[in-house]
Design an enzyme around this catalytic site. Structure first.
Site, PDB file in Angstrom:
ATOM      1  N   GLU A   1       0.866  -1.164   0.000  1.00 29.52           N
ATOM      2  CA  GLU A   1       0.000   0.000   0.000  1.00 29.52           C
ATOM      3  C   GLU A   1       0.902   1.211   0.000  1.00 29.52           C
ATOM      4  O   GLU A   1       1.784   1.319   0.836  1.00 29.52           O
ATOM      5  CB  GLU A   1      -0.881   0.000   1.250  1.00 29.52           C
ATOM      6  CG  GLU A   1      -2.083   0.956   1.172  1.00 29.52           C
ATOM      7  CD  GLU A   1      -1.741   2.385   0.874  1.00 29.52           C
ATOM      8  OE1 GLU A   1      -2.426   2.997   0.054  1.00 29.52           O
ATOM      9  OE2 GLU A   1      -0.778   2.913   1.428  1.00 29.52           O
TER      10      GLU A   1
ATOM     11  N   SER B   1       3.432   0.752  10.371  1.00 29.65           N
ATOM     12  CA  SER B   1       4.412   0.892   9.292  1.00 29.65           C
ATOM     13  C   SER B   1       5.355   2.072   9.526  1.00 29.65           C
ATOM     14  O   SER B   1       6.395   2.153   8.887  1.00 29.65           O
ATOM     15  CB  SER B   1       3.723   1.006   7.928  1.00 29.65           C
ATOM     16  OG  SER B   1       3.116  -0.228   7.607  1.00 29.65           O
TER      17      SER B   1
ATOM     18  N   CYS C   1      -0.484   4.589   5.658  1.00 31.51           N
ATOM     19  CA  CYS C   1      -0.610   4.594   7.118  1.00 31.51           C
ATOM     20  C   CYS C   1       0.596   5.264   7.763  1.00 31.51           C
ATOM     21  O   CYS C   1       0.485   5.976   8.752  1.00 31.51           O
ATOM     22  CB  CYS C   1      -0.670   3.167   7.653  1.00 31.51           C
ATOM     23  SG  CYS C   1      -2.289   2.433   7.566  1.00 31.51           S
TER      24      CYS C   1
ATOM     25  N   HIS D   1      -7.691   1.947  11.896  1.00 31.31           N
ATOM     26  CA  HIS D   1      -7.635   3.312  12.428  1.00 31.31           C
ATOM     27  C   HIS D   1      -8.988   3.701  13.027  1.00 31.31           C
ATOM     28  O   HIS D   1      -9.059   4.518  13.939  1.00 31.31           O
ATOM     29  CB  HIS D   1      -7.200   4.295  11.342  1.00 31.31           C
ATOM     30  CG  HIS D   1      -5.776   4.085  10.906  1.00 31.31           C
ATOM     31  ND1 HIS D   1      -4.712   4.501  11.659  1.00 31.31           N
ATOM     32  CD2 HIS D   1      -5.254   3.464   9.830  1.00 31.31           C
ATOM     33  CE1 HIS D   1      -3.578   4.157  11.055  1.00 31.31           C
ATOM     34  NE2 HIS D   1      -3.881   3.524   9.940  1.00 31.31           N
TER      35      HIS D   1
ATOM     36  N   ARG E   1      -0.755  -5.219  10.912  1.00 33.64           N
ATOM     37  CA  ARG E   1       0.650  -4.854  10.728  1.00 33.64           C
ATOM     38  C   ARG E   1       1.344  -4.507  12.034  1.00 33.64           C
ATOM     39  O   ARG E   1       2.500  -4.107  12.027  1.00 33.64           O
ATOM     40  CB  ARG E   1       0.770  -3.707   9.726  1.00 33.64           C
ATOM     41  CG  ARG E   1       0.538  -4.180   8.315  1.00 33.64           C
ATOM     42  CD  ARG E   1       0.160  -3.084   7.341  1.00 33.64           C
ATOM     43  NE  ARG E   1      -0.254  -3.696   6.082  1.00 33.64           N
ATOM     44  CZ  ARG E   1      -1.446  -4.250   5.869  1.00 33.64           C
ATOM     45  NH1 ARG E   1      -2.357  -4.223   6.820  1.00 33.64           N
ATOM     46  NH2 ARG E   1      -1.731  -4.833   4.734  1.00 33.64           N
TER      47      ARG E   1
ATOM     48  N   CYS F   1      -5.599  -1.290   5.405  1.00 36.81           N
ATOM     49  CA  CYS F   1      -5.787  -1.437   6.856  1.00 36.81           C
ATOM     50  C   CYS F   1      -7.117  -0.814   7.251  1.00 36.81           C
ATOM     51  O   CYS F   1      -7.219  -0.174   8.290  1.00 36.81           O
ATOM     52  CB  CYS F   1      -4.690  -0.738   7.620  1.00 36.81           C
ATOM     53  SG  CYS F   1      -3.075  -1.002   6.956  1.00 36.81           S
TER      54      CYS F   1
ATOM     55  N   CYS G   1       2.769  -0.537   4.642  1.00 37.64           N
ATOM     56  CA  CYS G   1       1.577   0.244   4.384  1.00 37.64           C
ATOM     57  C   CYS G   1       1.960   1.697   4.539  1.00 37.64           C
ATOM     58  O   CYS G   1       2.006   2.225   5.647  1.00 37.64           O
ATOM     59  CB  CYS G   1       0.481  -0.139   5.353  1.00 37.64           C
ATOM     60  SG  CYS G   1      -1.053   0.550   4.803  1.00 37.64           S
TER      61      CYS G   1
ATOM     62  N   CYS H   1      -6.064   4.586   5.505  1.00 33.43           N
ATOM     63  CA  CYS H   1      -5.706   3.400   4.728  1.00 33.43           C
ATOM     64  C   CYS H   1      -6.895   2.507   4.424  1.00 33.43           C
ATOM     65  O   CYS H   1      -7.659   2.164   5.308  1.00 33.43           O
ATOM     66  CB  CYS H   1      -4.648   2.594   5.451  1.00 33.43           C
ATOM     67  SG  CYS H   1      -4.093   1.244   4.432  1.00 33.43           S
TER      68      CYS H   1
END
Lengths: 566, 362
Positions: A14, A501, A548, A68, A478, A64, A545, A61
């Site tokens: 991503e 990330s 993120c 969040h 992640r 993901c 990612c 994201c």
């Protein structure tokens, strides 16, 4: 003389990531990780209604998605001291665990497998031998001669058409691709099946969350999915059983296809078990919460330093001081004005782009640190932290996977091999298996609680005058994610996300300590600097990612206009 | 158990049946007659697959992820049988300069023929430094690729209207594709993310007729964005009868009543969510008790927020609802409601931007 290579874009992740490396004597001697996109979402949040923050931050994201959202509602609730009903916890747990099943499956098959699997080599495979190989690993019904034959023909048709689409111009035939043709054909077949099963996971997730990506059933104070067993417009047993059935189907794929495939890749590439350890300080936060206060969890959290499991120190609640007090971020090598290291509540940032400077600033990512140390986060961190604490489900699952790797590799391996590039993949597959089990457990907890007559899903938030601070964490696919919020008179004053990330892909800090991506590349072999497949292997093993990872906060939003490009 | 994957690779006949079903559904979604189905099938099964170049800018990959969840056609069939996805950073095997090479080769070899899909906003402030790929800014890449494309599909609200990064104070000067590209047809498929059927319907329409579908004044295809959410909501009857959830989890909420008072933006949002639904699960946000947030409308992050406050300017039916007096006054009340929504479009929490539909779209 070291040769310098730049890989930009790093694909099958991503976001926008650039990796630079120096190669000396066929090995990587130095590396830089650089995030190439910035949006300023935290600036945009300032002055807004804290109840809306989760809808904004979820858009950090779409890979993901959900994570969040969850960290955000928890941060606001933490600032307000607001507990949420049991049903809301269980529904949120179902969301996070089911999302995780999709995410881990897609990460391996769609985003990583092509680093290890040579699609073109599959054309040389014997379907009967492929079936024998696959059946030695598992009893999955899809592992039939008929299917492998059909998949081989499909691959042949695509190659013959000359339109390889997403498979164009890749590293087919690369000397580091060493799987036998049969293993390649098996993996291609499973790649196509994985597309079906990730979709099933998403369907289960959508039933409780309205749609995905970007679910729409959370709110500060609980969830919005009303429970009424006697209504067609709410969660009822028809809906809930559909979720359970889909999760069970996906669990079958994980245990019979994904986990055995990872075991096979890890064992057949056993030389790689010595590469990619990098930073061996680990951080995980507890999750799959069992009570309304956030003090009991089904997944443990904690820290480990220097790869020594005996150093484990637990993180135990939504109000854990050890976690809250020890997180900082450094901008010494990031494109922001200044060179400070600060706690998330105190950050004050202005973007200042300088282009790529090897010894100066070279990324939009900050460098998060815990007690001043770089930390690796992700499924591996979570497993090791649980393993070190003797967490029953973790120990059982890890030992089971290591025994399988040992039997395929023909050599006994222990947890030490997990500090590696393939180790991160093994950890992720093990975690997927654990999360499937936990999803079904929390489904049962929800149903049992509803059966006792509790239909509560929401405790309304109230925002007092004055200032409140809070943080919310979530062990995302992640790794350890945390959101930090300062609320003033019912509006967002400060918002900061410290993201998995960013922990992993962040740059050097003010003391020159490299981040996990950068450290993990050092010592990796490099057969052909023109085709840096090995870099992709190690970077992808973290599941990058970058949308993120790149974020920033400016409590003085007005200064943004003055930013100049240097 | 037969999976899509089995159908794709193992059984051409079943595969073809599934495929025909997909085309039939697409035709229905596009409002085409059955007579057009063979043409759709032919276009979608053309041995020379149309090349697609997919550009990622300031985005979250949610739009790509939404395609992973699509079922008709599913992602496997889409990228193996229907289009040739020659450049797409999230799924392509090549990386670094091999990826860059692949992009250049495709836009040169298929100049004027490939479809360009853009996902994400484009930052324009400070020379566009806030998004770079392969050393080039998003603006530069778009300026290079878009003029060579046959058409551009802006997928998602970011590519269509700038999206979340363009929310106040828009720190990076983010804009949508149509703010920068002229000369090449651009169609907007907004949503956060959009339903994959809107994107796939647009692609199949284009492959069939070699032109983009009809759009509204915002460049959105009418087959997906021609109607107001509120007008096709399964809870509309509760609105008309004055039955509302006042708070999440209350009696009205548990009874599946209208979500207008807990913030639903359906009365001002044009999209097909209540009819197309999501993820093959027959669901959409309202069906899990959460209001619409208006994600397919321009600048919805500013115009539709706070999301849990009620949309101003929407007359609410009285306690007896409108059905009691529908015979005599129903039409009149609805007419007033429609006009009121248009007039009060520029409200929100005092920072809403001016918006509204042209008269013929009300």
């Amino acid at each position: 003389m070291a040769e310098r290579i730049t890989i930009d874009p790093i694909t099958r992740i991503e976001g926008h990531l650039r990796i630079d490396a120096e190669v000396d004597g066929g090995k990587i001697s130095k590396a830089w990780s650089s995030g190439q996109m910035w949006r300023g979402i935290e600036v945009i949040l300032q002055g807004r209604d804290p109840r809306d923050a989760w809808l904004f931050t979820q858009r950090i994201c779409g890979v993901c998605t959900t994570v969040h959202a969850l960290a955000s509602v928890r941060a606001v609730e933490n600032a307000l001291g607001l507990e949420i009903p049991k049903n809301a916890q269980y529904i949120r747990n179902l969301v996070q665990s089911i999302h995780c099943l999709h995410d881990h499956i897609v990460h391996f098959y769609v985003l990583s497998a092509l680093d290890w699997v040579d699609v073109v080599s599959a054309l040389q495979a014997d379907p009967a031998k492929t079936a024998a190989l696959a059946q030695s690993l598992s009893e999955w019904p899809g592992n039939s001669v008929k299917r492998f034959k059909a998949v081989k023909e499909k691959v042949k048709a695509i190659v013959d058409s000359g339109q390889l689409g997403p498979f164009s111009n890749a590293y087919w035939g690369h000397p580091a691709m060493t799987l036998p043709p049969e293993a390649n054909l098996m993996a291609v077949s499973h790649y196509l099946e994985a597309l079906d099963y990730q979709r099933k996971a998403n369907k289960a997730l959508a039933i409780i969350s309205g749609k995905n990506p970007h679910i729409q059933n959370f709110s500060v104070g609980g969830v919005t999915a009303a429970i009424n067993l006697d209504n067609e417009a709410t969660l009822n047993m028809e809906r809930l059983y559909w979720v359970k059935q889909l999760v069970q189907e996906v669990q079958g794929f994980i245990n019979q296809v994904y986990l055995p495939d990872i075991v096979a890749v890890g064992a057949l590439y056993k030389d790689w078990l010595q590469y990619g350890a990098g930073v061996t300080n680990y951080l995980a936060v507890p999750d799959m919460v069992l009570d309304t206060k956030g003090t009991k969890f089904d997944l443990p959290g904690g820290t480990i330093f220097d790869g020594d499991l005996a150093t484990v120190k637990p993180i135990t609640s939504f109000n854990d001081k050890y976690f809250e007090d020890n997180v900082v971020e450094s901008i010494a090598h990031a494109w922001y004005d200044g060179d400070w290291t600060r706690h998330p509540y105190e950050e004050d940032t202005v973007p200042k782009y300088t282009d790529f400077q090897d010894d100066g600033k070279y990324t939009w990512l900050k460098a998060p640190r815990f007690q001043g140390r770089p930390m690796q986060v992700g499924p591996l961190a979570q497993l090791l932290v649980g393993y070190a604490q003797g967490h029953e489900l973790t120990v059982k699952s890890v030992d089971n996977a290591l025994n399988l790797v040992s039997s395929v590799a023909g050599v006994q391996v222990g947890p030490a091999v997990l500090h590696s590039t393939p180790g991160r993949h093994v950890a992720r597959a093990v975690r997927a298996s654990m999360m499937a089990e936990l999803a079904l457990k929390h489904w049962q907890l929800l149903v049992d609680n509803v059966g006792r007559g509790d239909l509560e899903i929401f405790n309304p938030p109230t925002f007092p005058q004055g200032e409140q601070r809070g943080y919310g964490f979530h062990e995302a696919p992640r790794g350890a994610l945390s959101h930090w919020i300062v609320i003033r008179d019912g509006k967002i004053k400060n918002y900061q996300c410290v993201v998995p990330s960013t922990w992993n892909a962040g740059p050097r800090d003010e003391a020159g300590q490299a981040g996990p991506y950068e450290a993990s590349l050092v010592g990796n072999p490099m057969a052909d600097a023109e085709k840096p497949l090995e870099v992709l292997r190690t970077i992808h093993s973290f599941d990058p990612c970058i949308a993120c990872a790149v974020h920033m906060l400016d409590p003085h939003g007005k200064e943004m206009i003055k930013v100049k490009v240097v | 158990m037969t999976s899509n994957s089995d159908e794709l690779v193992m059984n051409p006949e079943v595969s073809r049946r599934g495929f025909l079903k997909g085309c039939t559904m697409a035709a229905a979604a596009l409002g085409l007659s059955d007579a057009m189905i063979p043409k759709l099938v032919e276009a979608a099964a053309n041995p020379q697959k149309p090349p697609v170049v997919w550009l990622h800018f300031q985005e979250c990959t949610g739009c790509t992820e939404s395609l992973l969840r699509a079922s008709h056609p599913d992602i496997g069939r889409l990228i193996l049988d229907i289009i040739s996805l020659d450049y797409h950073e999230t799924v392509m095997a090549a990386a670094g300069h091999q990826a860059e090479e692949q992009l250049q080769k495709t836009i040169k070899e298929y100049e004027g023929k490939f479809i360009c899909v853009v996902e994400g906003g484009i930052p324009t402030k400070d020379g566009g430094v806030y998004c770079k790929i392969s050393g080039r800014t998003a603006m530069d890449i778009l300026a290079d690729v878009a003029p060579k494309a046959a058409a551009v599909i802006a997928i998602g609200s970011c590519a269509a209207f700038g999206g979340i990064q363009a929310a106040e104070p828009n720190p990076t000067g983010a804009v949508g594709v149509r703010d920068l590209v002229s000369g090449t047809p651009v169609i907007n498929v907004p949503g956060c993310p959009p339903n994959p059927v809107a994107f796939l319907g647009t692609v199949l329409h284009y492959l069939t007729f070699k032109r983009l579908p009809e759009t509204d004044y915002l460049g959105r295809p009418l087959f997906a964005y021609g109607r107001k959410i509120h007008d096709h909501c399964e809870r509309r009857a509760h609105f008309d009868e004055g039955r509302f959830a006042e708070e999440f989890g209350d009696t009205g909420h548990k009874a599946g009543y209208c979500l207008y008072k807990v913030g639903c933006k359906g009365p001002e949002t044009y999209n097909n969510c209540p009819t197309a639904r999501f993820n093959d699960a027959g669901v959409w946000p309202v069906s899990v008790g959460h209001g619409c947030i208006g994600c397919s409308e321009p600048a919805f992050w500013d115009m539709m927020s706070p999301f849990y406050e009620r949309l101003p300017g929407v007359p609410i039916p009285g306690g007896d609802g409108i059905v009691a007096s529908a015979e005599s006054t129903g039409k009149k009340i609805l007419g007033v409601a429609g006009a009121a929504i248009g007039i009060h479009a520029a409200v929100g929490i005092g920072k809403r931007l001016v918006k509204g539909k042209s008269d013929d779209e009300k």
